[in-house]
Write a protein that holds these residues in place. Structure first.
Motif, short mmCIF file in Angstrom:
data_model
loop_
_atom_site.label_atom_id
_atom_site.label_comp_id
_atom_site.label_asym_id
_atom_site.label_seq_id
_atom_site.Cartn_x
_atom_site.Cartn_y
_atom_site.Cartn_z
N LYS A 107 0.83 -1.21 0.00
CA LYS A 107 0.00 0.00 0.00
C LYS A 107 0.86 1.26 0.00
O LYS A 107 0.57 2.23 -0.70
CB LYS A 107 -0.91 0.02 1.23
CG LYS A 107 -1.97 -1.03 1.24
CD LYS A 107 -2.77 -0.96 2.53
CE LYS A 107 -3.73 -2.12 2.65
NZ LYS A 107 -4.42 -2.10 3.95
N GLN A 160 2.49 1.86 -3.45
CA GLN A 160 1.50 2.40 -4.39
C GLN A 160 1.20 3.86 -4.10
O GLN A 160 1.10 4.68 -5.01
CB GLN A 160 0.22 1.56 -4.35
CG GLN A 160 -0.78 1.94 -5.40
CD GLN A 160 -0.25 1.77 -6.82
OE1 GLN A 160 0.47 0.84 -7.13
NE2 GLN A 160 -0.58 2.70 -7.69
N ALA A 161 1.08 4.20 -2.82
CA ALA A 161 0.79 5.59 -2.44
C ALA A 161 1.95 6.51 -2.80
O ALA A 161 1.74 7.64 -3.25
CB ALA A 161 0.49 5.67 -0.94
N ILE A 188 4.10 6.08 -5.28
CA ILE A 188 4.06 6.23 -6.74
C ILE A 188 2.99 7.26 -7.13
O ILE A 188 3.23 8.14 -7.95
CB ILE A 188 3.81 4.87 -7.43
CG1 ILE A 188 5.05 3.98 -7.28
CG2 ILE A 188 3.42 5.05 -8.90
CD1 ILE A 188 4.83 2.54 -7.69
N GLN A 189 1.82 7.15 -6.54
CA GLN A 189 0.74 8.10 -6.84
C GLN A 189 1.14 9.53 -6.47
O GLN A 189 0.88 10.47 -7.22
CB GLN A 189 -0.54 7.70 -6.11
CG GLN A 189 -1.18 6.46 -6.68
CD GLN A 189 -2.35 5.97 -5.84
OE1 GLN A 189 -2.57 6.41 -4.72
NE2 GLN A 189 -3.08 5.01 -6.39
N GLN A 190 1.79 9.70 -5.33
CA GLN A 190 2.20 11.03 -4.89
C GLN A 190 3.30 11.60 -5.79
O GLN A 190 3.30 12.80 -6.08
CB GLN A 190 2.67 11.01 -3.43
CG GLN A 190 1.56 10.79 -2.44
CD GLN A 190 0.51 11.87 -2.50
OE1 GLN A 190 0.81 13.05 -2.60
NE2 GLN A 190 -0.75 11.47 -2.44
N GLU A 202 3.78 10.97 -8.96
CA GLU A 202 3.19 11.35 -10.24
C GLU A 202 2.25 12.56 -10.09
O GLU A 202 2.12 13.35 -11.02
CB GLU A 202 2.46 10.15 -10.84
CG GLU A 202 3.44 9.03 -11.12
CD GLU A 202 3.30 8.40 -12.47
OE1 GLU A 202 2.19 8.40 -13.01
OE2 GLU A 202 4.32 7.91 -12.98
N ALA A 203 1.62 12.72 -8.94
CA ALA A 203 0.68 13.82 -8.75
C ALA A 203 1.35 15.12 -8.33
O ALA A 203 0.90 16.20 -8.70
CB ALA A 203 -0.37 13.43 -7.70
N ARG A 204 2.43 15.05 -7.57
CA ARG A 204 3.00 16.25 -6.95
C ARG A 204 4.36 16.67 -7.47
O ARG A 204 4.85 17.72 -7.07
CB ARG A 204 3.11 16.03 -5.44
CG ARG A 204 1.80 15.84 -4.75
CD ARG A 204 2.01 15.59 -3.27
NE ARG A 204 0.77 15.36 -2.59
CZ ARG A 204 0.15 16.27 -1.86
NH1 ARG A 204 0.66 17.46 -1.71
NH2 ARG A 204 -1.00 15.99 -1.27
N LYS A 213 8.66 11.30 -13.51
CA LYS A 213 7.88 10.19 -14.06
C LYS A 213 8.37 8.92 -13.38
O LYS A 213 9.57 8.72 -13.22
CB LYS A 213 8.08 10.12 -15.58
CG LYS A 213 7.35 9.01 -16.24
CD LYS A 213 5.89 9.37 -16.43
CE LYS A 213 5.20 8.26 -17.19
NZ LYS A 213 3.94 7.92 -16.64
N GLN A 215 -4.67 3.09 6.25
CA GLN A 215 -4.82 3.90 5.03
C GLN A 215 -4.41 5.34 5.27
O GLN A 215 -3.70 5.94 4.47
CB GLN A 215 -6.27 3.83 4.53
CG GLN A 215 -6.45 4.33 3.13
CD GLN A 215 -5.67 3.52 2.11
OE1 GLN A 215 -5.50 2.31 2.24
NE2 GLN A 215 -5.18 4.18 1.09
N GLU A 231 -1.07 7.11 3.53
CA GLU A 231 -1.20 8.30 2.70
C GLU A 231 -0.37 9.46 3.24
O GLU A 231 0.31 10.15 2.49
CB GLU A 231 -2.67 8.70 2.57
CG GLU A 231 -3.45 7.73 1.70
CD GLU A 231 -4.95 8.00 1.68
OE1 GLU A 231 -5.37 9.06 2.18
OE2 GLU A 231 -5.69 7.15 1.16
#
Length: 172
Positions: free
Chosen positions: A59, A62-63, A65-67, A69-71, A75, A154, A158
């Protein structure tokens, strides 16, 4: 009753903000990213874990990686294609009871504390860009309100991902 602002007021504010930005640019001030300009991509392999609770490391990976790419301008790529690598290990996931119901000792407020070690390294030069040991985050959850350990996990994952990605910013 709520009053609406005149449309010209928001348009004027936007125009003034744009003019201020142009003035600063013309005066020699330049906006500069807080992230490294020499890095374009990051590999993020799945974190390892020393804790007996399985799944948190997946988890968290994954979090992160998402952060990223978002912030960030980076890449996320495979190790073979990336400029840098962000590796880490979940050291512990400790649960603490903050308060109990006085009449039956049921946990009313609990806190999950995640501790990680991570290293961000340049794959071309081998230089360590960021290294943190015993990096922690805590998240509080309330079992008596129906929030289970999943909610605490969770929230902690995050928050930790945001804080780790924040550490990738260039130091001033």
């Amino acid at each position: 009753m709520q009053r609406c602002k005149p449309r010209w007021l928001s348009t004027t504010a936007l125009a003034l903000a744009g003019a201020a930005f142009l003035c600063l640019e013309g005066c020699g001030y330049h906006w500069q990213s807080t992230y490294r300009q020499d890095v374009h991509s990051v590999a993020v392999p799945i974190l390892t874990s020393k804790d007996y609770r399985r799944g948190i490391e997946f988890k968290l990976t994954q979090a992160i990686i998402q952060q990223i790419e978002a912030r960030t301008p980076y890449k996320v790529e495979s190790r073979e294609q990336a400029d840098t690598i962000l590796e880490g290990q979940l050291i512990s996931a400790d649960m603490e009871t903050q308060s109990l119901q006085y009449y039956n000792d049921v946990p009313q407020e609990q806190r999950l504390i995640l501790t990680v070690n991570f290293t961000w390294k340049d794959l071309h030069t081998g230089q360590i860009l960021v290294e943190r040991r015993n990096f922690q985050i805590a998240a509080t959850f309330y079992p008596t309100l129906g929030e289970g350990e999943f909610v605490g996990q969770q929230d902690a994952v995050e928050k930790l991902a945001v804080d780790i990605v924040h550490e990738l910013e260039r130091k001033w």
